[in-house]
Design a protein around this motif. Structure first.
Motif, PDB file in Angstrom:
ATOM      1  N   LYS A 259       0.833  -1.203   0.000  1.00  0.00           N
ATOM      2  CA  LYS A 259       0.000   0.000   0.000  1.00  0.00           C
ATOM      3  C   LYS A 259       0.872   1.258   0.000  1.00  0.00           C
TER       4      LYS A 259
ATOM      5  N   GLN B 121       3.865   1.514  -1.017  1.00  0.00           N
ATOM      6  CA  GLN B 121       4.524   1.606  -2.326  1.00  0.00           C
ATOM      7  C   GLN B 121       3.551   2.197  -3.358  1.00  0.00           C
ATOM      8  N   ASP B 122       2.292   1.797  -3.282  1.00  0.00           N
ATOM      9  CA  ASP B 122       1.276   2.379  -4.168  1.00  0.00           C
ATOM     10  C   ASP B 122       1.197   3.894  -4.012  1.00  0.00           C
ATOM     11  N   GLU B 123       1.224   4.363  -2.770  1.00  0.00           N
ATOM     12  CA  GLU B 123       1.127   5.809  -2.539  1.00  0.00           C
ATOM     13  C   GLU B 123       2.295   6.521  -3.220  1.00  0.00           C
TER      14      GLU B 123
ATOM     15  N   GLY C 198       3.834   5.424  -5.837  1.00  0.00           N
ATOM     16  CA  GLY C 198       3.512   5.344  -7.266  1.00  0.00           C
ATOM     17  C   GLY C 198       2.508   6.420  -7.666  1.00  0.00           C
ATOM     18  N   HIS C 199       1.490   6.621  -6.828  1.00  0.00           N
ATOM     19  CA  HIS C 199       0.482   7.645  -7.140  1.00  0.00           C
ATOM     20  C   HIS C 199       1.134   9.020  -7.217  1.00  0.00           C
TER      21      HIS C 199
ATOM     22  N   ARG D 141      -5.760   5.267 -13.173  1.00  0.00           N
ATOM     23  CA  ARG D 141      -4.844   4.292 -12.558  1.00  0.00           C
ATOM     24  C   ARG D 141      -4.986   4.311 -11.043  1.00  0.00           C
TER      25      ARG D 141
ATOM     26  N   GLU E 154      -6.366   1.420  -7.946  1.00  0.00           N
ATOM     27  CA  GLU E 154      -5.532   0.922  -6.854  1.00  0.00           C
ATOM     28  C   GLU E 154      -6.085   1.294  -5.481  1.00  0.00           C
ATOM     29  N   GLU E 155      -6.806   2.421  -5.412  1.00  0.00           N
ATOM     30  CA  GLU E 155      -7.324   2.887  -4.115  1.00  0.00           C
ATOM     31  C   GLU E 155      -8.323   1.906  -3.499  1.00  0.00           C
TER      32      GLU E 155
ATOM     33  N   HIS F 113      -6.829  -0.299  -1.164  1.00  0.00           N
ATOM     34  CA  HIS F 113      -6.446   0.398   0.069  1.00  0.00           C
ATOM     35  C   HIS F 113      -7.623   0.485   1.028  1.00  0.00           C
TER      36      HIS F 113
ATOM     37  N   ARG G 200       3.042  -2.813 -11.175  1.00  0.00           N
ATOM     38  CA  ARG G 200       2.964  -3.477  -9.864  1.00  0.00           C
ATOM     39  C   ARG G 200       1.851  -4.522  -9.805  1.00  0.00           C
ATOM     40  N   ARG G 201       0.977  -4.503 -10.817  1.00  0.00           N
ATOM     41  CA  ARG G 201      -0.162  -5.426 -10.788  1.00  0.00           C
ATOM     42  C   ARG G 201      -0.296  -6.204 -12.098  1.00  0.00           C
TER      43      ARG G 201
END
Lengths: 329, 97
Positions: free
Chosen positions: A86, A88-90, A92-93, A168, A172-173, A176, B47-48
């Protein structure tokens, strides 16, 4: 989310621009066409977008800190792997959004410097501390839930690169929010102490989450123009109401209660009535008075400064290698 | 304001979603060199399981058409509808055409 304009100032009117060009631009936007980087756009539109997108990007990056605080203390390996993904996603965002802002002619370094100097704002929510593990649940459920509410309409925003980044991000959210709710659900079903912990986290994050939608509509001077430009698609108060309506039953379903004595279903309106948000606190946090605002900026500055030699070494190494390759040809 | 030349260059990222599809533009990354650009593109955009292959191209190397030339470039196609199969009316009883 983090798309709410927190400068609280009215955007300066553009310097003289060809009225015909402005009219053609406004017509394209009104017609729900996308504006792309090389298209002509009014200077005020460009500036407003740079501010909004970079503020959003900064929020994603600073938003890694409160959650990063719990990675090493996650209760088990499953939770740890999820939290790592998660956070890491932030990151990325933040990167998708910085890249979108760069298409408007601002450099990455300029944006970073604006953040580190305190000139640029980021969402007030990240200036609150994460005191217990339950806060990680509350953030995913409430903060990312509020983010989704704000971001879904922005997938249709008028600026193409911003809209595409939003698509995108929204995908992904959802992960989360669900992982956060799952944490809360498990705590609420756990020991009395665990349930108290979940309720305590909800108590502390409820108001800051409502603040994420920004000031009330009558105190949000740029809303009208932003709506016309399709860089905002619903007003702060509309989104806030939607969030309350959706979230209250989710809390009830796991035996938790939103901390608001005024909260009551209003049959006539078909919405929940809820108490006034503490706007004095909101504006104080916007101005830098958040409980952990200083720590957040210290952490960002330290990361930036500590990484300086790495950035420089990689750059110089690449230049040298390119020169050597050229010489060998 | 920083010295822009100190910034790692910008690269455009293209991802092939799966075998049989073309690479499609997904965004951009900063990186000191091509190898790092591939690594950053991988971390940022796949990532996915979004892809099976990556292209990175220095942004400065892309030449784009000017939006101001769009009419001159693309409008001539508008009145050449005879380039489309539906332009031709063929009686219904003629099959496989």
């Amino acid at each position: 989310m983090y798309t709410t304009d927190m400068t609280g100032k009215k955007t300066a009117q553009p310097v003289a621009e060809d009225p015909a060009r402005v009219a053609a631009f406004e017509a394209r936007v009104a017609n729900d066409e996308f504006i792309e980087p090389k298209d002509w756009m009014p200077e005020a539109y460009r500036r407003t977008l740079i501010r909004q997108i970079s503020q959003h990007a900064h929020s994603e990056i600073v938003g890694m800190l409160p959650e990063g605080n719990w990675i090493t203390r996650a209760p088990n390996l499953r939770r740890k792997a999820i939290l790592l993904a998660k956070v890491q996603d932030e990151g990325g965002h933040g990167l998708y959004l910085y890249a979108a802002a760069e298409t408007l002619g601002v450099s990455r370094d300029e944006m970073t410097e604006a953040l580190l100097s305190g000139k640029a704002k980021y969402s007030t929510i990240f200036n609150y501390p994460t005191l217990t593990w339950a806060d990680i649940g509350a953030i995913g459920w409430l903060v990312d839930g509020a983010a989704i509410m704000n971001q879904v309409p922005l997938q249709r925003t008028s600026y193409g690169p911003y809209a595409r980044a939003m698509v995108r991000i929204c995908k992904e959210e959802s992960f989360h929010q669900r992982q956060g709710y799952e944490i809360m659900m498990h705590l609420a079903q756990g020991t009395p102490e665990q349930k108290r912990m979940a309720q305590d986290a909800l108590d502390r994050w409820w108001q800051p989450s409502l603040m994420m939608f920004g000031p009330p509509d009558d105190k949000s001077p740029n809303t009208e123009q932003s709506m016309r430009w399709r860089i905002k698609r619903e007003t702060n108060d509309e989104l806030r109401q939607k969030f309350v309506d959706i979230t209250v039953p989710q809390a009830e379903a796991i035996g938790l209660k939103a901390p608001d004595p005024a909260l009551k279903w209003n049959e006539a309106r078909g919405h929940y009535d809820f108490g006034e948000v503490d706007w004095d606190e909101f504006w104080a946090v916007v101005k830098g008075d958040g409980p952990v605002a200083k720590e957040r900026m210290q952490a960002r500055r330290k990361a930036w400064d500590d990484g300086a030699w790495v950035r420089e070494a990689a750059r110089v190494h690449a230049v040298k290698r390119a020169a050597a390759k050229l010489a060998a040809e | 304001m920083s010295d822009a030349s100190k910034e790692w260059p910008l690269w455009e990222v293209f991802v092939r979603g799966k075998g049989g599809l073309s690479h499609r533009h997904v965004g951009s990354v900063h990186a000191a060199d091509a190898k790092m650009a591939v690594e950053h593109a991988r971390d940022t955009y796949t990532r996915r399981m979004e892809g099976v292959s990556l292209w990175v191209v220095p942004s400065a190397q892309i030449t784009a058409s000017d939006p101001g030339d769009a009419a001159a470039l693309f409008e001539p196609a508008e009145d050449k509808i005879y380039r489309h199969p539906t332009f031709y009316s063929i009686p219904d009883h003629i099959k496989h055409i």
